[in-house]
Design a protein around this motif. Sequence first.
Motif, PDB file in Angstrom:
ATOM      1  N   ARG A 137       0.835  -1.249  -0.247  1.00  0.00           N
ATOM      2  CA  ARG A 137      -0.062   0.085   0.212  1.00  0.00           C
ATOM      3  C   ARG A 137       0.973   1.168  -0.024  1.00  0.00           C
ATOM      4  O   ARG A 137       0.575   2.089  -0.792  1.00  0.00           O
ATOM      5  N   GLN A 138       1.814   1.326   0.733  1.00  0.00           N
ATOM      6  CA  GLN A 138       2.869   2.332   0.722  1.00  0.00           C
ATOM      7  C   GLN A 138       3.276   2.559  -0.513  1.00  0.00           C
ATOM      8  O   GLN A 138       3.555   3.709  -0.984  1.00  0.00           O
ATOM      9  N   GLU A 159       0.983   3.989  -2.850  1.00  0.00           N
ATOM     10  CA  GLU A 159       0.668   5.500  -2.722  1.00  0.00           C
ATOM     11  C   GLU A 159       1.895   6.342  -2.836  1.00  0.00           C
ATOM     12  O   GLU A 159       1.709   7.489  -3.291  1.00  0.00           O
TER      13      GLU A 159
END
Length: 355
Positions: A157-158, A161
Amino acid sequence: MNTIDNISIPSRPPFKRVGLIIHVVAWAILFGLPFFFTGKEQQELTVVNYIRSIIPPLSFMVVFYVNYFLLVKRFLFTRQMWKFFISNVLLIAAVMIAVHILMHLLPPPLMSHPPRERALQEMVGFFFINAIFYMLVAGLSVAIKMTGGWYEIESMRQELEKSRAEAELQNLKSQLNPHFLFNTLNNIYSLIAFSPERAQGAVHDLSRLLRYVLYESSQPLVPLEKDLDFVRNYVELMRIRLPEHVELKTDIREGTTDTLVAPLLFISLIENAFKHGVSNSKPSFIHIDIHPKEGRIVGIICNSYFPKDSTKDKSGSGIGLQNLRRRLDLLYPARHVFTYGQEGEIYCCTLELQL
């Protein structure tokens, strides 16, 4: 935002390497305990006694890793809870039977045997207690597997992002470049009619600016002196079209040579100052002050205010401040101060960056 030339991908992510080390150390300690702890009846650790002592840890390992590598992923992650439960009951029963058989194949320890009735009770208690231990091992396997899965998902997810933010920054910068180019070309166009020589020089200066915008500013951070040189050159190109009644003052000072800054942050404010701060018939002014101050770079741009009719404005400059604010949020979160507004007939913008 970032240019990627060579990417070296490790064979195993860092968190997986750490997890592998933890597994090895934990099992090494467990299998090494018999060398440090022996009973009173057993002063010397023999091969048979050591084998007897490591059979339970080996059985724990079987339950742990069958869950870790197979059952959790196949049943628990797919929400087949009843299959996961039944599989563990069968697995634990099979392991306990195997342990019981192996223990009986080995020579019995040298100790007195209890009566048959008591032995039966102890056997039932042994199986019951060990079943609880095996269930705890299975639960530990589930907890570690799910924690690792959460860590991987969070890392992904990071990364997503970060990629999204970089793509958004690249899109914002692509909006800035045509806008800057249009304004500068308009100035050069106005020179061609009455001063072709100066127009040629302006084209040469424009090529230098474009080189910076297209190549050097593609980096996430650039030397502050280069970015301020770009600002000075842009101001000089914009000065070409200014009428005599426009007062243009600049005070652009550089910091240390190793100071780095995100590129093209001040240019939107300066563009707006030239667009809305100049009147063809009324006295006008543009004051540009950019200087380092106590670990920060401070930019103050003030100008007389003659707003253009937004319905007739085709330059697209209305995106400038929104574009800049979004870039600041992505590049300098909680490390910038950006204010702007009108006071009477004066419009001022202040931008402070914490370096």
